[in-house]
Scaffold this motif. Structure first.
Motif, PDB file in Angstrom:
ATOM      1  N   PHE A  76      -0.386  -0.965   0.925  1.00 34.92           N
ATOM      2  CA  PHE A  76       0.496  -0.887   2.445  1.00 34.92           C
ATOM      3  C   PHE A  76       1.215  -2.099   2.548  1.00 34.92           C
ATOM      4  N   ALA A  77       2.467  -2.005   3.129  1.00 36.93           N
ATOM      5  CA  ALA A  77       3.024  -3.277   3.784  1.00 36.93           C
ATOM      6  C   ALA A  77       2.356  -4.024   4.795  1.00 36.93           C
ATOM      7  N   THR A  78       2.809  -5.045   5.021  1.00 36.40           N
ATOM      8  CA  THR A  78       2.018  -5.784   6.053  1.00 36.40           C
ATOM      9  C   THR A  78       2.118  -5.221   7.523  1.00 36.40           C
ATOM     10  N   ASN A  79       0.965  -4.804   8.113  1.00 30.83           N
ATOM     11  CA  ASN A  79       0.991  -4.115   9.474  1.00 30.83           C
ATOM     12  C   ASN A  79       1.653  -2.612   9.171  1.00 30.83           C
ATOM     13  N   SER A 125       0.769   1.474   7.681  1.00 28.13           N
ATOM     14  CA  SER A 125      -0.440   2.471   7.453  1.00 28.13           C
ATOM     15  C   SER A 125       0.424   3.436   6.574  1.00 28.13           C
ATOM     16  N   THR A 126       1.558   3.199   6.230  1.00 31.93           N
ATOM     17  CA  THR A 126       2.249   4.049   5.318  1.00 31.93           C
ATOM     18  C   THR A 126       2.080   3.705   3.699  1.00 31.93           C
ATOM     19  N   VAL A 127       1.678   4.699   3.181  1.00 31.67           N
ATOM     20  CA  VAL A 127       1.180   4.195   1.708  1.00 31.67           C
ATOM     21  C   VAL A 127       2.523   3.989   1.029  1.00 31.67           C
ATOM     22  N   SER A 128       2.555   3.053   0.135  1.00 28.03           N
ATOM     23  CA  SER A 128       3.533   2.194  -0.698  1.00 28.03           C
ATOM     24  C   SER A 128       4.083   3.008  -1.738  1.00 28.03           C
ATOM     25  N   GLU A 129       5.543   3.072  -1.983  1.00 24.53           N
ATOM     26  CA  GLU A 129       6.014   3.704  -3.129  1.00 24.53           C
ATOM     27  C   GLU A 129       5.235   3.152  -4.615  1.00 24.53           C
ATOM     28  N   THR A 163     -10.227  -4.350   7.429  1.00 23.58           N
ATOM     29  CA  THR A 163      -9.030  -5.400   7.597  1.00 23.58           C
ATOM     30  C   THR A 163      -9.699  -6.874   7.767  1.00 23.58           C
ATOM     31  N   ASP A 164      -8.952  -8.001   7.696  1.00 21.60           N
ATOM     32  CA  ASP A 164      -9.446  -9.079   8.093  1.00 21.60           C
ATOM     33  C   ASP A 164      -9.664  -9.294   9.713  1.00 21.60           C
ATOM     34  N   ARG A 201      -9.544 -13.690   3.411  1.00 23.08           N
ATOM     35  CA  ARG A 201      -9.153 -12.774   4.397  1.00 23.08           C
ATOM     36  C   ARG A 201      -8.444 -11.614   3.410  1.00 23.08           C
ATOM     37  N   SER A 202      -7.682 -12.102   2.225  1.00 23.80           N
ATOM     38  CA  SER A 202      -7.079 -11.091   1.455  1.00 23.80           C
ATOM     39  C   SER A 202      -7.987 -10.088   0.614  1.00 23.80           C
TER      40      SER A 202
END
Length: 216
Positions: free
Chosen positions: A100-103, A105-109, A136-137, A190-191
């Protein structure tokens, strides 16, 4: 909730087959909170049942060995694939930054190919159940993080469903900031805590076949 067995990671020297047999010989599964301490993640104890053990456990372990090798060949190197529950289950850990991109919840390509390969493996191994858990952290609002973790787990669930994995064998949940696997005091920690874990466990039909000695 069922209790989990002592965990062995993929770096161990035993095969899943050997570990599945050993727990039966050794007198059964270790229980409860101990699994959380060993795993560094108490979520594990609430989603894996006690190991079957004995000959049946060995047969299940053999199946898990095979699927683990298949997954290692098709999933990105960044995906952590571990043997758990004395060889009778697998745990996959996906970095949320990959999915996912930051913040978001859409699955990235970029991650869809990996999830499609994962869906193919699941369809080729229909005897297992899948539990998808988002984490999450601790940065930001606790309630926001809880909702984000749930949405991310649901997005993975939905994408696997869209690629032919039956909803009858999947569940999902969000754990938010709970059950960290590293310190939240550093960027690196955190990562690691921003992740999606997928548990692959034997379904009831697989367990029954293993006990009957017909599992291949």
């Amino acid at each position: 909730m069922l209790c989990a067995a002592v965990i062995f990671t993929s770096c161990g020297t035993w095969s899943n087959t050997a570990k599945g047999t050993a727990i039966g010989v050794g007198g059964g599964a270790a229980v409860g909170a101990g699994v959380g301490a060993l795993a560094g993640n108490t979520a594990l104890g609430s989603v894996i049942g006690a190991a079957v053990g004995g000959t049946a456990g060995a047969l299940i372990g053999k199946k898990m060995d095979k699927q683990k090798k298949e997954l290692e060949e098709t999933l990105p190197e960044e995906t952590k694939i571990e043997t758990v529950n004395n060889g009778e289950a697998l745990k996959l850990t996906f970095d949320s930054g990959i999915l996912f991109a930051t913040n978001s919840s859409t699955v990235s390509e970029a991650s869809k190919s990996a999830l499609r390969n994962f869906a193919t493996s699941l369809k080729q191994n229909p005897g297992t159940d899948i539990r998808i858990i988002g984490f999450t952290d601790n940065t930001g609002n606790v309630d926001y993080n809880q909702t984000l973790s749930e949405k991310r787990a649901k997005s993975v669930y939905d994408y696997l469903m869209q690629n032919g994995v039956s909803t009858d064998r999947m569940i999902f949940e969000g754990r938010g900031v709970h059950d960290p696997v590293a310190s939240n005091d550093t960027p690196e920690g955190r990562s690691l805590n921003r992740r999606v874990e997928i548990m692959i466990v034997a379904g009831q039909e697989m367990i029954q076949a293993a006990r009957q000695g017909t599992l291949e």
